[in-house]
Design a protein around this motif. Sequence first.
Motif, PDB file in Angstrom:
ATOM      1  N   ARG A 172      26.639  20.424  32.683  1.00  0.00           N
ATOM      2  CA  ARG A 172      25.630  20.379  31.603  1.00  0.00           C
ATOM      3  C   ARG A 172      25.175  21.790  31.270  1.00  0.00           C
ATOM      4  NH1 ARG A 172      22.003  16.617  35.247  1.00  0.00           N
ATOM      5  NH2 ARG A 172      20.381  17.117  33.342  1.00  0.00           N
ATOM      6  N   PRO A 173      24.628  21.877  30.135  1.00  0.00           N
ATOM      7  CA  PRO A 173      24.318  23.487  29.713  1.00  0.00           C
ATOM      8  C   PRO A 173      23.002  23.805  30.290  1.00  0.00           C
ATOM      9  CG  PRO A 173      23.598  21.843  27.894  1.00  0.00           C
ATOM     10  CD  PRO A 173      24.310  20.995  29.042  1.00  0.00           C
ATOM     11  N   ILE A 174      22.706  25.220  30.264  1.00  0.00           N
ATOM     12  CA  ILE A 174      21.302  25.663  30.640  1.00  0.00           C
ATOM     13  C   ILE A 174      20.485  25.780  29.342  1.00  0.00           C
ATOM     14  CG2 ILE A 174      20.155  27.549  31.668  1.00  0.00           C
ATOM     15  CD1 ILE A 174      22.648  27.816  33.453  1.00  0.00           C
TER      16      ILE A 174
ATOM     17  N   ARG B 222      26.096  37.145  34.588  1.00  0.00           N
ATOM     18  CA  ARG B 222      26.150  36.726  36.050  1.00  0.00           C
ATOM     19  C   ARG B 222      26.728  35.324  36.049  1.00  0.00           C
ATOM     20  NH1 ARG B 222      20.403  38.490  38.509  1.00  0.00           N
ATOM     21  NH2 ARG B 222      20.612  40.780  37.886  1.00  0.00           N
ATOM     22  N   LEU B 223      26.613  34.447  35.150  1.00  0.00           N
ATOM     23  CA  LEU B 223      27.163  33.214  35.083  1.00  0.00           C
ATOM     24  C   LEU B 223      27.972  32.961  34.022  1.00  0.00           C
ATOM     25  CD1 LEU B 223      23.553  31.524  35.749  1.00  0.00           C
ATOM     26  CD2 LEU B 223      25.371  31.685  37.517  1.00  0.00           C
ATOM     27  N   PRO B 224      29.062  33.461  33.982  1.00  0.00           N
ATOM     28  CA  PRO B 224      29.994  33.356  33.007  1.00  0.00           C
ATOM     29  C   PRO B 224      30.918  32.063  32.564  1.00  0.00           C
ATOM     30  CG  PRO B 224      31.297  34.405  34.769  1.00  0.00           C
ATOM     31  CD  PRO B 224      29.873  34.314  35.193  1.00  0.00           C
ATOM     32  N   ASN B 225      30.663  31.142  33.600  1.00  0.00           N
ATOM     33  CA  ASN B 225      31.335  29.857  33.547  1.00  0.00           C
ATOM     34  C   ASN B 225      30.270  28.721  32.736  1.00  0.00           C
ATOM     35  OD1 ASN B 225      33.736  30.511  34.820  1.00  0.00           O
ATOM     36  ND2 ASN B 225      32.738  30.309  36.683  1.00  0.00           N
ATOM     37  N   GLU B 226      29.085  29.157  32.601  1.00  0.00           N
ATOM     38  CA  GLU B 226      27.987  28.290  32.308  1.00  0.00           C
ATOM     39  C   GLU B 226      27.943  28.130  30.511  1.00  0.00           C
ATOM     40  OE1 GLU B 226      26.438  26.054  34.241  1.00  0.00           O
ATOM     41  OE2 GLU B 226      26.921  27.283  36.100  1.00  0.00           O
TER      42      GLU B 226
ATOM     43  N   SER C 240      35.566  25.641  33.787  1.00  0.00           N
ATOM     44  CA  SER C 240      34.841  24.913  32.971  1.00  0.00           C
ATOM     45  C   SER C 240      34.862  25.705  31.409  1.00  0.00           C
ATOM     46  CB  SER C 240      33.202  24.993  33.136  1.00  0.00           C
ATOM     47  OG  SER C 240      32.207  24.695  31.927  1.00  0.00           O
ATOM     48  N   ASP C 241      34.866  25.008  30.330  1.00  0.00           N
ATOM     49  CA  ASP C 241      35.125  25.445  28.809  1.00  0.00           C
ATOM     50  C   ASP C 241      33.739  25.818  28.547  1.00  0.00           C
ATOM     51  OD1 ASP C 241      35.692  26.303  26.629  1.00  0.00           O
ATOM     52  OD2 ASP C 241      35.707  24.241  25.458  1.00  0.00           O
TER      53      ASP C 241
END
Length: 271
Positions: free
Chosen positions: A4-6, A25-29, A232-233
């Motif tokens: 789920r997104p942020i 820092r969170l490239p997969n999010e 994750s895409d």
Amino acid sequence: MNTRPIGVFDSGLGGLTAMHTLGKRLPNETFIYFGDTARVPYGGRSEATLLKYARQDVAFLKSFKPKVLVIACGTVSTTCLEQLQQENSLPIIGVVEPTCLQALHATKNGRIGMIATQASVRSGAYERMLHRLDPDVDVFCHPCPLLVPMVENGRMHRGDIVIETLVKEYLAPLKAKGIDTLMLGCTHYPLLWDVIGKEMGPSVTLISAGAAVATAVETLLEDSHMEAPQTSDSHRSFYVSDEVESFTRNASLFLQEDLHQVVRRIDIDQY
């Protein structure tokens, strides 16, 4: 693992400085950003108006079913965070506590300064948080009401006599207090890092609210096992409440990269 997104929101462009650090820092999010550009700046608004705006911002982002909401706005973080957390079941992170924790870690003489909008300073949130974390620390806060509109209009670079003069005037009372750490309590202010750093000198450590909140989000996801998988895409989506052209044009300055995504305008009053 959680795909789920942020959700991230700010009154305008400033929260993009937090988005920049979060993305690194969170490239997969996946991130959903909302900038309330029709009503920027938030800094001079009453607490009742700020809570109304913040509730609408949260309601819009909740339509994407986020796993975390980030208030990348110092003004809303200082005036509305507790109320928003009580009204919503998902984690909501503001900038105050993360910024204060980093400032306490950095200071050597226990004299910490903070600059922010009028509403943030008026709330007393930074003083309360710092004194809760360390009762012996000395805290000096100063409002800088003109910095957000200056940054939003591109006046942020060294050599610009207008912004340098304004920053010098705002920081003079804090320099006189002998602080060794300065919290930038608004996510617009990292764009003024060079100007502020030049004025304060190398003996004063600057603390970015945007970078601090990114650290807090990263820790929360790890501790709660809510990180997106490496496969994750991931993607980013951007929404504003006013015309998109100026946002798209200026966003690259805040993100420190070209904005390739389409920016969409929404009617925030529907929320």
